[in-house]
Design an enzyme around this catalytic site. Structure first.
Site, short mmCIF file in Angstrom:
data_model
loop_
_atom_site.label_atom_id
_atom_site.label_comp_id
_atom_site.label_asym_id
_atom_site.label_seq_id
_atom_site.Cartn_x
_atom_site.Cartn_y
_atom_site.Cartn_z
N ALA A 219 -11.71 -46.90 -26.19
CA ALA A 219 -11.69 -47.83 -25.44
C ALA A 219 -13.02 -47.86 -24.70
O ALA A 219 -13.46 -49.10 -24.27
CB ALA A 219 -10.51 -47.70 -24.46
N HIS B 49 -15.03 -47.19 -31.43
CA HIS B 49 -14.29 -45.98 -31.65
C HIS B 49 -13.57 -45.59 -30.68
O HIS B 49 -13.05 -44.29 -30.70
CB HIS B 49 -15.82 -44.78 -31.52
CG HIS B 49 -16.02 -44.15 -30.24
ND1 HIS B 49 -16.21 -45.13 -29.17
CD2 HIS B 49 -15.94 -43.12 -29.82
CE1 HIS B 49 -16.53 -44.41 -28.13
NE2 HIS B 49 -16.34 -42.93 -28.36
P1 5GP Z 1 -15.29 -40.24 -26.91
O1 5GP Z 1 -15.51 -39.68 -28.41
O2 5GP Z 1 -16.20 -41.15 -26.71
O3 5GP Z 1 -15.34 -38.79 -25.92
O4 5GP Z 1 -13.83 -40.67 -27.11
C1 5GP Z 1 -13.39 -41.57 -27.63
C2 5GP Z 1 -12.17 -42.41 -27.07
O5 5GP Z 1 -10.98 -41.69 -27.04
C3 5GP Z 1 -12.40 -42.80 -25.59
O6 5GP Z 1 -13.43 -43.86 -25.41
C4 5GP Z 1 -10.93 -43.10 -25.04
O7 5GP Z 1 -10.63 -44.51 -25.50
C5 5GP Z 1 -10.13 -42.43 -26.05
N1 5GP Z 1 -9.55 -41.16 -25.35
C6 5GP Z 1 -9.85 -40.37 -24.64
N2 5GP Z 1 -8.81 -39.40 -23.98
C7 5GP Z 1 -7.77 -40.01 -25.00
C8 5GP Z 1 -6.32 -39.40 -24.97
O8 5GP Z 1 -5.88 -38.37 -24.46
N3 5GP Z 1 -5.64 -39.91 -25.78
C9 5GP Z 1 -5.95 -41.03 -26.49
N4 5GP Z 1 -5.11 -41.72 -27.19
N5 5GP Z 1 -7.13 -41.74 -26.54
C10 5GP Z 1 -8.08 -40.99 -25.63
MN MN Z 2 -15.36 -38.41 -29.87
#
Ligand code: 5GP
Ligand code: MN
Ligand code: MN
Length: 472
Positions: A397, A395
């Site tokens: 990185a 989902h």
């Molecule tokens: P989560 O749903 O686990 O909070 O976030 C999903 C993913 O969003 C994270 O694992 C990270 O790879 C990515 N992410 C977090 N902040 C940003 C951002 O500002 N820009 C982008 N393109 N991806 C982000």
């Molecule tokens: Mn999320």
């Protein structure tokens, strides 16, 4: 934790008591979590003890520690064999997900227009804790309509077009939402937040298509090299959080009555068919609809700004959640079975030909949207036939540093300046908030996607790079 390397991107945790099935971790050696710092592989083994679990407890290449279940975890339970549903297997941000929109605009056409565009998007996107929302609900019955209708209701009220719904998972709303199972406290927290980004990890990003790996599929998705896109990452805000809190508490109380024992209290669960299980699924579905309406409204606000500043519209590529439990039919050992598939920090990835795909995507598969970080890049993938893990993939990185560690690592540096030096415009977020989200806080998204593809979970379609970001 003993890991057996089965193939280059697949590791097995052998079944040992009280596990009911083995654990399977899709990753390269270098992506495996450091056992000293992150207990997520123990969590994979813990999930394998859940009643009714079939096949294996799976971890995606972006796996890291989460509440009870790891983030980047997939587990399916057999509904007819007393299989359980666990709120921790969905997560606090129910139906958190990603929406990608594409403009009929080339990146070079943004020259000289980016700053006012970002100012506009920054101003039009409510963010942070309790700072307003796109939609001010006039009465309680409206929130009820959101909880039942999701994006469909938002479109009905003029926040989007019918075609958007074709490009939404579940055509914009899940069935079986039961607002009566949503607590008053959850309603209170959600009522003033419909159409708001939230904090930290959530964002609205202007991106450009940097590379296309499969022309045919990219074209079907509506993507071409150099194209400007908008990616939105948000979820169900305080409403989903409160529902998770309520049901973890409630299920913990009745677990012994159902004869369930789990190695970690955070794995509180109840049989899907029990009163508690059904109540949770009804409330969860309501939160899922709230999250979809939320992204629909954020997109409507972004479209207005985009049209004003560039004269172009934004077409929806897809909207998909990465925190959800769904009742799905899958083949298990040669038999069709009704499963409760938990995807927590994992994305559904339907292969070409799947009946749940809209006609215009039937031949190419479902768009899978993978944010990376605001400083590196993001990916669009698609599902592949015969994939393991119930048609799921990563989902994002995935975090490698806790928020605290990330802030410490950034001490003495100015994250806004670092991003500006890369020509990435930033709006919103405090200095601390930005420091928590710097690329170093996350795994290398390209390595994660390579491992996911290498493991046979999905296929690359395009890579996007950040141009400007509005951070929650
Ligand atoms: P989560 O749903 O686990 O909070 O976030 C999903 C993913 O969003 C994270 O694992 C990270 O790879 C990515 N992410 C977090 N902040 C940003 C951002 O500002 N820009 C982008 N393109 N991806 C982000
Ligand atoms: Mn999320
Ligand atoms: Mn979220």
């Amino acid at each position: 934790m003993d890991l057996v390397e089965e193939s280059p991107y697949r590791f097995r945790i052998d079944r040992h008591d009280p596990m009911r099935v083995p654990g399977v971790v899709f990753a390269s050696r270098s992506l495996l979590p450091d056992a000293g710092a992150d207990k997520s592989l123990e969590q994979v083994a813990n999930v394998a003890t859940l009643p009714g679990i079939v096949d294996a407890s799976y971890a995606m290449p972006d796996v890291h520690w989460g509440y009870g279940f790891p983030i980047g975890g997939v587990a399916a339970t057999d509904v007819e064999q007393d299989g359980v549903v666990s709120p921790g297997g969905v997560g606090f941000d129910i139906s958190c997900g990603v929406r990608l929109l594409a403009a009929d605009l080339d990146r070079t056409e943004l020259d000289g227009r980016l700053e006012p565009l970002m100012d506009g998007l920054g101003a039009a996107t409510p963010r942070g804790m309790g700072k307003g929302a796109v939609w001010h609900l006039s009465k309680d019955s409206e929130l009820d309509a959101v909880l039942r209708g999701g994006s469909r209701y938002a479109v009905e009220r003029g926040f989007g077009v019918e075609r958007d719904l074709v490009r939404c998972e579940d055509y914009g709303a899940v069935d079986d939402a039961n607002p009566a199972q949503v607590s008053e406290r959850a309603v209170e927290r959600g009522a003033r937040q419909v159409g708001s980004l939230g904090s930290g990890n959530h964002f609205l990003e202007v991106q450009a298509v940097e590379e296309v790996y499969d022309d045919r599929v990219a074209t079907a998705f509506g993507l071409r090299p150099g194209q400007v896109c908008v990616m939105i990452h948000s979820g169900s805000r305080g409403l989903g959080h409160q529902i998770c809190t309520d049901y973890v508490r409630g299920m913990a109380k009745v677990m012994t009555r159902h004869g369930i024992h789990v190695p970690d209290r955070q794995l509180a669960c109840a049989p899907v068919s029990s009163h508690e299980g059904r109540a949770y699924l009804g409330a969860m579905a309501a939160a899922a609809n709230y999250a979809r309406a939320n992204r629909q409204l954020l997109a409507a606000a972004a479209r207005k700004v985009f049209e004003r500043e560039t004269g172009r519209g934004l077409d929806l590529v897809y909207d998909i959640s990465h925190n959800l439990a769904k009742i799905e039919t899958h083949d298990v050992d040669g038999a069709r079975r009704s499963l409760c598939v938990h995807r927590k920090g994992a994305t559904r990835a339907l292969p070409p030909g799947h009946p749940d795909l809209p006609d215009d995507l039937r031949d190419v598969g479902q768009p899978v949207l993978i944010p990376g970080s605001m400083g590196t890049g993001s990916y669009v993938l698609t599902g592949v036939p015969g994939a393991p893990a119930f048609a799921s993939t990563c989902h994002g990185a995935g975090r490698v540093q806790s928020r605290k560690q990330a802030v410490k690592a950034e001490r003495g540096q100015d994250p806004r300046r670092q991003l500006a030096a890369q020509d990435i415009a930033v709006r919103g977020a405090s200095r601390r908030g930005l420091a928590e989200e710097m690329p170093a806080a996350y795994k290398d998204v390209s390595a994660v996607v390579e491992a996911a593809e290498g493991a046979g979970l999905c296929r690359r379609v395009a890579r996007l790079v950040p141009v400007g970001v509005v951070k929650g």
